[in-house]
Scaffold this motif. Sequence first.
Motif, short mmCIF file in Angstrom:
data_model
loop_
_atom_site.label_atom_id
_atom_site.label_comp_id
_atom_site.label_asym_id
_atom_site.label_seq_id
_atom_site.Cartn_x
_atom_site.Cartn_y
_atom_site.Cartn_z
N GLN A 29 96.36 -69.02 47.85
CA GLN A 29 95.79 -69.32 49.18
C GLN A 29 94.48 -70.08 49.05
O GLN A 29 93.64 -69.79 48.17
CB GLN A 29 95.50 -68.01 49.92
N LYS A 30 94.25 -71.04 49.95
CA LYS A 30 92.95 -71.69 50.04
C LYS A 30 92.00 -70.74 50.76
O LYS A 30 92.26 -70.33 51.89
CB LYS A 30 93.07 -73.00 50.83
N ILE A 31 90.88 -70.42 50.12
CA ILE A 31 89.96 -69.44 50.68
C ILE A 31 88.74 -70.10 51.32
O ILE A 31 88.44 -69.91 52.50
CB ILE A 31 89.50 -68.44 49.59
N VAL A 32 88.02 -70.91 50.55
CA VAL A 32 86.81 -71.56 51.04
C VAL A 32 86.52 -72.75 50.14
O VAL A 32 86.94 -72.77 48.96
CB VAL A 32 85.62 -70.56 51.03
N GLU A 33 85.86 -73.78 50.67
CA GLU A 33 85.51 -74.98 49.90
C GLU A 33 86.73 -75.68 49.32
O GLU A 33 86.62 -76.44 48.35
CB GLU A 33 84.54 -74.63 48.76
N GLY A 34 87.92 -75.41 49.86
CA GLY A 34 89.14 -75.97 49.32
C GLY A 34 89.65 -75.27 48.07
O GLY A 34 90.63 -75.72 47.46
N TRP A 35 88.99 -74.17 47.69
CA TRP A 35 89.37 -73.45 46.48
C TRP A 35 90.45 -72.41 46.79
O TRP A 35 90.39 -71.71 47.82
CB TRP A 35 88.17 -72.71 45.89
N THR A 36 91.41 -72.28 45.89
CA THR A 36 92.33 -71.15 45.95
C THR A 36 91.56 -69.89 45.56
O THR A 36 90.42 -69.95 45.07
CB THR A 36 93.50 -71.33 44.98
N LEU A 37 92.21 -68.74 45.73
CA LEU A 37 91.57 -67.49 45.33
C LEU A 37 91.24 -67.51 43.85
O LEU A 37 90.15 -67.08 43.44
CB LEU A 37 92.47 -66.30 45.66
#
Length: 313
Positions: free
Chosen positions: A82-90
Amino acid sequence: MDRHAGRGDEIPGTSDPVTRLSLDVLAEAASTPPPGALARLLPAARSARPPAPAAGFAAPFAARVAAMDALLASATPADWAQKIVEGWTLQELVAHLAATDGLVANAIGAAVAGPPLAADEVLSRTADMIAYTGGRRPEETRVEWRAQAETICARAAAMEPGTPIAPGGIQFPVSDHLLARMLETWIHTDDAATVIGLPLPLPLAAHIHPTADFCARLIPWTMLLSGVDGGERSVRLTLTGPGGGAWHVPLSVARVAAPDDGAPSDAQITCDVVEFCFLLGGRGTPEAFAARIEGDEGLAREVLRCAPALSGP
């Protein structure tokens, strides 16, 4: 997600954050948590490792690491992607936490996770860590992040809290750097819990309070970084809720915020302690931030506008 849901400090005799996480999830049942959340998070909270012993000033960071670890223990393959924040995955978010923690580890002589440290800078180290974890299983990333955090806490236990260190070129006492790590870990755990749809209890009030104190002491620096001259002015900051308190905050970096002693101030700001910590951490909208203001409203709003200036990704 309501950041105040499942307050662990309301449950007596549960100072261990992983135990509290389990009990808080049970308490959430009455408030209709997301479908399947209880079935996923409760076993994970029970199976996650307890926090490693930590010196007093490292305990808030150690507890947030334990809470994040409990959340990661519940993560499914789909959650990790999943994309969590800043385009980063978990998985990339955990790599980012490991990268930033690694700068602190390097500064105090603890073992650094991941590839050799090429630059003492958050963004480039994050890029290196994300590249390093790209071909690895999420569980390997979790284990390396957690082991490094425990090493930091163990090394800090042998240090005086006032020892100055400068990870990323930013010099503060080691105790303040660990509070900064607590705050970022707390915020990113909240980011992940919100996206995945899992309930997250608050830290203990005894861990929120020093973090709030750190945030209060940062205010003159956020003003300076935003190009605002605080001069000889000051504000009274009252943070409500468990872990809150009141501070007299001079807006010059030449002076230090201290517990409120009734000294005159140009403005008074009263707001929720958790929301204020998250504002400093880059969450929330300063212009719409809920606060009761007395005195110089323009100055108070300027303080709130500048608050996130030191927040990073």
